[in-house]
Design an enzyme around this catalytic site. Structure first.
Site, PDB file in Angstrom:
ATOM      1  N   HIS A  18       0.840  -1.207   0.000  1.00  0.00           N
ATOM      2  CA  HIS A  18       0.000   0.000   0.000  1.00  0.00           C
ATOM      3  C   HIS A  18       0.873   1.253   0.000  1.00  0.00           C
ATOM      4  O   HIS A  18       2.048   1.206   0.374  1.00  0.00           O
ATOM      5  CB  HIS A  18      -0.925   0.035   1.225  1.00  0.00           C
ATOM      6  CG  HIS A  18      -2.124  -0.856   1.089  1.00  0.00           C
ATOM      7  ND1 HIS A  18      -2.095  -2.195   1.424  1.00  0.00           N
ATOM      8  CD2 HIS A  18      -3.371  -0.606   0.614  1.00  0.00           C
ATOM      9  CE1 HIS A  18      -3.287  -2.720   1.184  1.00  0.00           C
ATOM     10  NE2 HIS A  18      -4.078  -1.786   0.690  1.00  0.00           N
TER      11      HIS A  18
ATOM     12  N   LYS B 158      -0.633   4.889   4.491  1.00  0.00           N
ATOM     13  CA  LYS B 158      -1.533   3.949   5.186  1.00  0.00           C
ATOM     14  C   LYS B 158      -1.122   3.780   6.640  1.00  0.00           C
ATOM     15  O   LYS B 158       0.051   3.562   6.943  1.00  0.00           O
ATOM     16  CB  LYS B 158      -1.552   2.595   4.465  1.00  0.00           C
ATOM     17  CG  LYS B 158      -2.546   1.622   5.087  1.00  0.00           C
ATOM     18  CD  LYS B 158      -2.912   0.496   4.152  1.00  0.00           C
ATOM     19  CE  LYS B 158      -3.887  -0.470   4.803  1.00  0.00           C
ATOM     20  NZ  LYS B 158      -5.186   0.152   5.128  1.00  0.00           N
TER      21      LYS B 158
HETATM   22  N1  LIG Z   1     -13.198  -0.992   2.724  1.00  0.00           N
HETATM   23  C1  LIG Z   1     -12.501  -0.498   1.686  1.00  0.00           C
HETATM   24  O1  LIG Z   1     -12.705  -0.879   0.520  1.00  0.00           O
HETATM   25  C2  LIG Z   1     -11.487   0.577   1.974  1.00  0.00           C
HETATM   26  C3  LIG Z   1     -10.753   1.166   0.923  1.00  0.00           C
HETATM   27  C4  LIG Z   1      -9.865   2.200   1.238  1.00  0.00           C
HETATM   28  C5  LIG Z   1      -9.736   2.624   2.561  1.00  0.00           C
HETATM   29  N2  LIG Z   1     -10.449   2.002   3.552  1.00  0.00           N
HETATM   30  C6  LIG Z   1     -10.400   2.427   4.945  1.00  0.00           C
HETATM   31  O2  LIG Z   1     -11.261   3.564   5.072  1.00  0.00           O
HETATM   32  C7  LIG Z   1     -10.767   4.383   6.139  1.00  0.00           C
HETATM   33  C8  LIG Z   1     -10.546   5.807   5.631  1.00  0.00           C
HETATM   34  O3  LIG Z   1      -9.571   5.773   4.605  1.00  0.00           O
HETATM   35  P1  LIG Z   1      -9.081   7.126   3.895  1.00  0.00           P
HETATM   36  O4  LIG Z   1      -8.019   6.717   2.951  1.00  0.00           O
HETATM   37  O5  LIG Z   1     -10.245   7.906   3.415  1.00  0.00           O
HETATM   38  O6  LIG Z   1      -8.408   7.857   5.131  1.00  0.00           O
HETATM   39  P2  LIG Z   1      -8.265   9.432   5.363  1.00  0.00           P
HETATM   40  O7  LIG Z   1      -7.291   9.566   6.482  1.00  0.00           O
HETATM   41  O8  LIG Z   1      -7.991  10.147   4.078  1.00  0.00           O
HETATM   42  O9  LIG Z   1      -9.716   9.874   5.846  1.00  0.00           O
HETATM   43  C9  LIG Z   1     -10.286   9.477   7.061  1.00  0.00           C
HETATM   44  C10 LIG Z   1     -11.204  10.610   7.500  1.00  0.00           C
HETATM   45  O10 LIG Z   1     -11.914  10.194   8.650  1.00  0.00           O
HETATM   46  C11 LIG Z   1     -11.940  11.284   9.540  1.00  0.00           C
HETATM   47  N3  LIG Z   1     -12.169  10.853  10.911  1.00  0.00           N
HETATM   48  C12 LIG Z   1     -11.275  10.382  11.813  1.00  0.00           C
HETATM   49  N4  LIG Z   1     -11.875  10.166  12.996  1.00  0.00           N
HETATM   50  C13 LIG Z   1     -13.174  10.503  12.831  1.00  0.00           C
HETATM   51  C14 LIG Z   1     -14.294  10.530  13.707  1.00  0.00           C
HETATM   52  N5  LIG Z   1     -14.175  10.146  14.988  1.00  0.00           N
HETATM   53  N6  LIG Z   1     -15.495  10.931  13.211  1.00  0.00           N
HETATM   54  C15 LIG Z   1     -15.619  11.311  11.908  1.00  0.00           C
HETATM   55  N7  LIG Z   1     -14.581  11.341  11.049  1.00  0.00           N
HETATM   56  C16 LIG Z   1     -13.375  10.941  11.500  1.00  0.00           C
HETATM   57  C17 LIG Z   1     -10.586  11.959   9.369  1.00  0.00           C
HETATM   58  O11 LIG Z   1     -10.596  13.292   9.861  1.00  0.00           O
HETATM   59  C18 LIG Z   1     -10.426  11.887   7.850  1.00  0.00           C
HETATM   60  O12 LIG Z   1     -10.995  13.011   7.190  1.00  0.00           O
HETATM   61  C19 LIG Z   1      -9.505   3.691   6.655  1.00  0.00           C
HETATM   62  O13 LIG Z   1      -9.869   2.880   7.746  1.00  0.00           O
HETATM   63  C20 LIG Z   1      -9.058   2.854   5.462  1.00  0.00           C
HETATM   64  O14 LIG Z   1      -8.262   1.759   5.820  1.00  0.00           O
HETATM   65  C21 LIG Z   1     -11.314   1.000   3.274  1.00  0.00           C
END
Ligand SMILES: NC(=O)c1ccc[n+]([C@@H]2O[C@H](COP(=O)([O-])OP(=O)(O)OC[C@H]3O[C@@H](n4cnc5c(N)ncnc54)[C@H](O)[C@@H]3O)[C@@H](O)[C@H]2O)c1
Length: 240
Positions: free
Chosen positions: A131, A135
């Site tokens: 990744h 990450k």
């Molecule tokens: N399931 C999938 O297919 C998939 C794919 C990509 C990423 N993900 C996961 O999704 C999540 C987010 O990934 P990302 O790349 O967008 O990360 P990112 O860091 O760009 O975004 C995460 C967002 O969540 C917010 N956040 C944190 N704590 C919070 C809270 N208590 N309440 C509301 N918002 C909050 C942060 O401020 C940020 O804006 C991660 O856990 C990642 O591993 C899952």
């Protein structure tokens, strides 16, 4: 579809972009600074799509319980406590969690469920995941999903990386190894090493858009379901 976004980071923004292109509406975006809004927000959407962080789950779950809004969660790094919360929520709303919303990975899991019992014991299974350098968690939630598909009965021991004089490989191990760098959206390889032969299956995500597209496809189906706890396979392939 009216969508309520929890988490407005890279994935939240990608979901919003694809949703708007498809003619869906994003009615609310709740990121960490607005988390207090969950307490007073009325039901306003057909589905909540959550790509945030484990810390978001408590107020989000209380909202879903209060309003019955279907919940699609893609947040990773959940432990047993968070999964228990999601399981209990299924009594109040349709709830779906997957650490990977790509259709290709859903299919890979089905392939592994066939391959692993056919090859093991006898073949050694190892998983590598790669990744981007931003990450936060390792191994990836997807690597854990693939691990579960290989060893649903937990008869093996996961080994996270190897270092030093660690001795010969135990036949009851499954190695899981994380590579980090650049802008890689997500590559997962599962290898089965046998005497004098090897089978490796790789899934490559070329962009994060596949996760957002898969989440939106699943959300449209989930929004019409009765309350319950669903798996991505049930939603995408109609499996029980
Ligand atoms: N399931 C999938 O297919 C998939 C794919 C990509 C990423 N993900 C996961 O999704 C999540 C987010 O990934 P990302 O790349 O967008 O990360 P990112 O860091 O760009 O975004 C995460 C967002 O969540 C917010 N956040 C944190 N704590 C919070 C809270 N208590 N309440 C509301 N918002 C909050 C942060 O401020 C940020 O804006 C991660 O856990 C990642 O591993 C899952």
């Amino acid at each position: 579809m009216r969508i309520l976004l929890c988490g407005y980071g890279r994935m939240g923004k990608m979901v919003e972009r694809l949703a708007l292109e498809a003619g869906d509406t994003v009615v609310e975006r709740i990121d960490i600074d607005e988390a207090a809004r969950w307490e007073t927000l009325e039901k306003c959407a057909d589905v909540v799509i959550d790509f945030s962080a484990p810390g978001a789950l408590k107020p989000l779950a209380a909202y879903v319980q209060r309003t019955g809004t279907p919940l699609l969660s893609g947040t990773t790094a959940y432990g047993p406590e968070e999964f228990a919360v999601l399981d209990a929520l299924g009594a109040h709303a349709p709830v779906l969690h997957s650490a990977n919303y790509s259709v290709g990975v859903a299919l890979l899991r089905r392939l592994l469920a066939v391959a692993a019992p056919a090859l093991m014991p006898g073949f050694d299974a190892e998983i590598t995941e790669t990744h981007h350098n931003k990450k936060a968690d390792a191994p990836s939630g997807t690597a854990k999903l693939l691990y579960e598909a290989i060893d649903p009965g937990h008869n093996y021991t996961p080994v996270y990386g190897r270092e030093g004089l660690c001795g010969a490989r135990n036949e009851k191990e499954i190695g899981i190894h994380a590579l980090r760098g650049g802008s890689v959206a997500g590559t997962h390889t599962v290898s089965f090493f046998g005497p004098d032969e090897e089978i490796s299956i790789t899934h490559r995500a070329a962009s994060r858009a596949i996760f957002a597209a898969g989440a939106l496809r699943a959300a449209a189906i989930l929004a019409k379901k009765a309350p319950g706890r669903y798996t991505l396979e049930e939603i995408l392939f109609g499996e029980q």
